[in-house]
Design an enzyme around this catalytic site. Structure first.
Site, PDB file in Angstrom:
ATOM      1  N   GLU A 318       0.820  -1.218   0.000  1.00  0.00           N
ATOM      2  CA  GLU A 318       0.000   0.000   0.000  1.00  0.00           C
ATOM      3  C   GLU A 318       0.854   1.269   0.000  1.00  0.00           C
ATOM      4  O   GLU A 318       0.840   2.035   0.964  1.00  0.00           O
ATOM      5  CB  GLU A 318      -0.896   0.002   1.242  1.00  0.00           C
ATOM      6  CG  GLU A 318      -1.858  -1.157   1.298  1.00  0.00           C
ATOM      7  CD  GLU A 318      -2.581  -1.287   2.644  1.00  0.00           C
ATOM      8  OE1 GLU A 318      -3.656  -1.898   2.663  1.00  0.00           O
ATOM      9  OE2 GLU A 318      -2.051  -0.797   3.666  1.00  0.00           O
ATOM     10  N   GLY A 320       1.780   5.012  -0.524  1.00  0.00           N
ATOM     11  CA  GLY A 320       1.105   6.289  -0.743  1.00  0.00           C
ATOM     12  C   GLY A 320       2.148   7.326  -1.118  1.00  0.00           C
ATOM     13  O   GLY A 320       2.267   7.760  -2.262  1.00  0.00           O
ATOM     14  N   ARG A 358       4.209  19.204   7.962  1.00  0.00           N
ATOM     15  CA  ARG A 358       5.118  18.097   8.269  1.00  0.00           C
ATOM     16  C   ARG A 358       6.406  18.565   8.961  1.00  0.00           C
ATOM     17  O   ARG A 358       6.958  17.865   9.797  1.00  0.00           O
ATOM     18  CB  ARG A 358       5.433  17.292   7.015  1.00  0.00           C
ATOM     19  CG  ARG A 358       4.183  16.627   6.403  1.00  0.00           C
ATOM     20  CD  ARG A 358       4.529  15.580   5.369  1.00  0.00           C
ATOM     21  NE  ARG A 358       5.156  14.418   5.970  1.00  0.00           N
ATOM     22  CZ  ARG A 358       6.437  14.181   6.000  1.00  0.00           C
ATOM     23  NH1 ARG A 358       7.283  15.014   5.415  1.00  0.00           N
ATOM     24  NH2 ARG A 358       6.909  13.112   6.609  1.00  0.00           N
ATOM     25  N   CYS A 389       0.887  32.884  12.433  1.00  0.00           N
ATOM     26  CA  CYS A 389       1.265  33.527  13.689  1.00  0.00           C
ATOM     27  C   CYS A 389       1.823  32.496  14.654  1.00  0.00           C
ATOM     28  O   CYS A 389       1.179  32.161  15.656  1.00  0.00           O
ATOM     29  CB  CYS A 389       0.061  34.226  14.288  1.00  0.00           C
ATOM     30  SG  CYS A 389      -0.368  35.635  13.302  1.00  0.00           S
TER      31      CYS A 389
HETATM   32  N1  LLP Z   1      -1.188   1.537   4.666  1.00  0.00           N
HETATM   33  C1  LLP Z   1      -1.555   1.845   5.908  1.00  0.00           C
HETATM   34  C2  LLP Z   1      -2.347   0.890   6.683  1.00  0.00           C
HETATM   35  C3  LLP Z   1      -1.211   3.081   6.465  1.00  0.00           C
HETATM   36  O1  LLP Z   1      -1.581   3.371   7.700  1.00  0.00           O
HETATM   37  C4  LLP Z   1      -0.437   3.986   5.699  1.00  0.00           C
HETATM   38  C5  LLP Z   1      -0.063   5.284   6.252  1.00  0.00           C
HETATM   39  C6  LLP Z   1      -0.080   3.626   4.396  1.00  0.00           C
HETATM   40  C7  LLP Z   1      -0.464   2.389   3.908  1.00  0.00           C
HETATM   41  C8  LLP Z   1       0.692   4.528   3.493  1.00  0.00           C
HETATM   42  O2  LLP Z   1       1.938   4.882   3.983  1.00  0.00           O
HETATM   43  P1  LLP Z   1       2.980   5.644   3.025  1.00  0.00           P
HETATM   44  O3  LLP Z   1       3.396   4.683   1.950  1.00  0.00           O
HETATM   45  O4  LLP Z   1       2.297   6.823   2.447  1.00  0.00           O
HETATM   46  O5  LLP Z   1       4.092   6.034   3.924  1.00  0.00           O
HETATM   47  N2  LLP Z   1       1.158  11.894   8.003  1.00  0.00           N
HETATM   48  C9  LLP Z   1       2.388  11.128   8.060  1.00  0.00           C
HETATM   49  C10 LLP Z   1       2.203   9.754   7.512  1.00  0.00           C
HETATM   50  C11 LLP Z   1       1.104   8.970   8.170  1.00  0.00           C
HETATM   51  C12 LLP Z   1       0.907   7.673   7.492  1.00  0.00           C
HETATM   52  C13 LLP Z   1      -0.301   6.975   7.973  1.00  0.00           C
HETATM   53  N3  LLP Z   1      -0.488   5.720   7.372  1.00  0.00           N
HETATM   54  C14 LLP Z   1       3.467  11.893   7.316  1.00  0.00           C
HETATM   55  O6  LLP Z   1       3.212  12.988   6.845  1.00  0.00           O
HETATM   56  O7  LLP Z   1       4.601  11.428   7.215  1.00  0.00           O
END
Ligand code: LLP
Length: 461
Positions: A318, A320, A358, A389
């Site tokens: 998965e 992202g 971030r 601010c």
């Molecule tokens: N699968 C599951 C079950 C997840 O919880 C996540 C991310 C992904 C896939 C995708 O992860 P990626 O490949 O995008 O790293 N807001 C944080 C990241 C939180 C990710 C939450 N879950 C940031 O800005 O680094």
């Protein structure tokens, strides 16, 4: 500043300083791994994406704006697809989701992971077929579960005993058999920021393998045939560079798979090892190519299955961030330049923590370049800050920018495709920027700029 002085400064900053700095000699250089494939400087030194220059983009769409190189996004999606051929790649929509991205992901043959009713609604409204969607979340509401079951979502990743009860009741009421995966925590300490690590025991996601909850959850589902248990799911965290975490996770998940076979005589047909593949935000980051990741992950699954006498399950992943993150840069306009004597130069842009939280939230490192021109001025150590601010409103902690950086300059920050627009806020009532997709020499708005009217529309008091 001379290069050796900058080097000394770099050393001096030590641990409290930047994770990396570009050398001061190359303030105009674009380090390829940080930028979408379609980005180059033209002969006048102006940044262009798919042949369109950022000055024209500013004139048409304003700043700040997220600029998406759609061919780059599609190429990254295809690279994962090719690397995991015969298995399934789910794009994790939480990184960034809108209808145009759903359609692009769909056209490239990927599946989609959603984690809320809102993401599900976006996917369905873009025409994504529900069987190609997986639904995540540690606290899905009854309403969300009902919508997912009614829509025919291909798999729901269950995360608690409460949810198993709720989902079974919903499926039974509808006379449907709902495919599910069980999210397990394998006790891997991912080497990433604490807030984005998800497989250590002491956190809210999943059922613990070590503590026995995962096996109990599996038995509970197997005992109630209204839920169709397809497999186990593990996600160890985000922005991970070291494949060994995935290997340990795969081993522990497959050990549970063997335990289930021995105790229940069932071999689950699927395994999902989640997302979390790291990307380059700075020149210090060195992410693995999807093909290398796939090779290591598939090999460990094969070897482990062979050792345990298990049939090799279908693998899914998965990603992202690794698909959308590097495909986008944020285009800002510089508003003020303030030299804080002897320390550094603060370059304020017309956005900030509302379009990229971030840096403030995870202490993330980014890079930046003056985008509207090349400069021959000496480099200075700059900090790119926003207009909010709050003193923690930092976009790029440390970067060499040309000393002649000035109000009106365009500044581009790469690597902002993932978790920037999707985590954007209206802090200080600053409207959120648009997403402009560029493809084949043409630009189109795929998420429009928020307006003050949009903000006021919610204010009904
Ligand atoms: N699968 C599951 C079950 C997840 O919880 C996540 C991310 C992904 C896939 C995708 O992860 P990626 O490949 O995008 O790293 N807001 C944080 C990241 C939180 C990710 C939450 N879950 C940031 O800005 O680094």
């Amino acid at each position: 500043m001379r290069a050796h002085e900058a080097g000394a400064l770099h050393g001096e900053l030590g641990n409290r300083g930047p994770a990396w700095l570009r050398t001061p000699d190359d303030v105009n250089a674009l380090v390829p791994q940080l930028w979408p494939r379609g980005v180059v400087r033209d002969s006048d030194g102006v940044l262009t994406v798919s042949g369109l220059n950022v000055k024209d983009l500013r004139a048409e769409f304003g700043t700040p704006a997220y600029v998406l190189d759609e061919d780059d996004l599609r190429a990254r999606a295809r690279a994962f697809q090719a690397a995991f051929q015969g298995h399934d790649v789910y794009y994790a929509g939480k990184a960034f989701l809108c209808r145009a991205v759903v359609r692009a992901i769909d056209e490239e043959g990927l599946f989609l992971d959603v984690c809320s009713g809102g993401e599900l609604a976006t996917a369905l409204s873009a025409g994504m077929s529900p069987e190609r969607i997986g639904f995540h979340g540690n606290n899905k509401s009854v309403r969300e579960l009902e919508r997912a079951v009614d829509a025919g979502v291909g798999r729901i990743i269950v995360d608690s005993f409460d949810e198993i009860d709720r989902l079974a009741a919903i499926a039974r009421e509808r006379g449907k058999r709902q495919p599910v995966l069980v999210r397990v925590t394998v006790g891997v300490e991912a080497h990433t920021h604490e807030f984005i690590a998800t497989a250590h025991e002491d956190q809210k996601f999943g059922f613990s393998v070590g503590g026995g909850a995962a096996f109990k959850a599996v038995c509970k589902i197997l005992d109630d045939d209204v839920l169709d248990l397809r497999g186990l799911h593990s996600h160890i965290g985000s922005q991970i560079f070291d494949a060994s975490g995935f290997e340990v996770a795969a081993r522990r998940v497959l050990a549970l798979q063997a335990q289930i076979r021995d105790a229940r005589g069932v071999e689950l047909p699927e395994i999902d090892l989640g997302g979390g593949f790291g990307i380059a935000y700075t020149t210090q980051d060195d992410p693995a190519a999807p093909a290398d990741l796939a090779e290591r992950m598939l090999k460990i699954v094969d070897d482990e299955c062979e050792a345990r006498g298990l049939a090799v399950p279908k693998l899914s992943v998965e990603p992202g961030r690794a698909i959308v993150g590097p495909a986008v840069f944020t285009l800002y306009e510089v508003g003020t330049v303030k030299d804080v004597d002897g320390l550094r130069t603060y370059v304020s842009v017309d956005g900030g923590m509302s379009d990229n939280i971030r840096t403030a939230l995870y202490d993330a490192s980014y890079s930046a370049t003056v985008a509207g021109r090349a400069s021959t001025a000496d480099p200075i150590l700059a900090r790119v800050v926003g207009k909010h601010c709050e003193s923690g409103d930092i976009v790029v902690k440390d970067e060499f920018l040309p000393a002649d950086v000035q109000p009106g300059d365009l500044l581009a920050v790469p690597g902002t495709g993932a978790y920037c627009r999707s985590m954007a806020s209206n802090y200080n009532h600053v409207p959120r920027p648009p997403v402009v997709a560029v493809r084949g020499g043409e630009a189109r708005v795929i998420v429009r700029r928020e307006t003050e009217d949009d903000l006021l529309a919610l204010d009904v008091g």
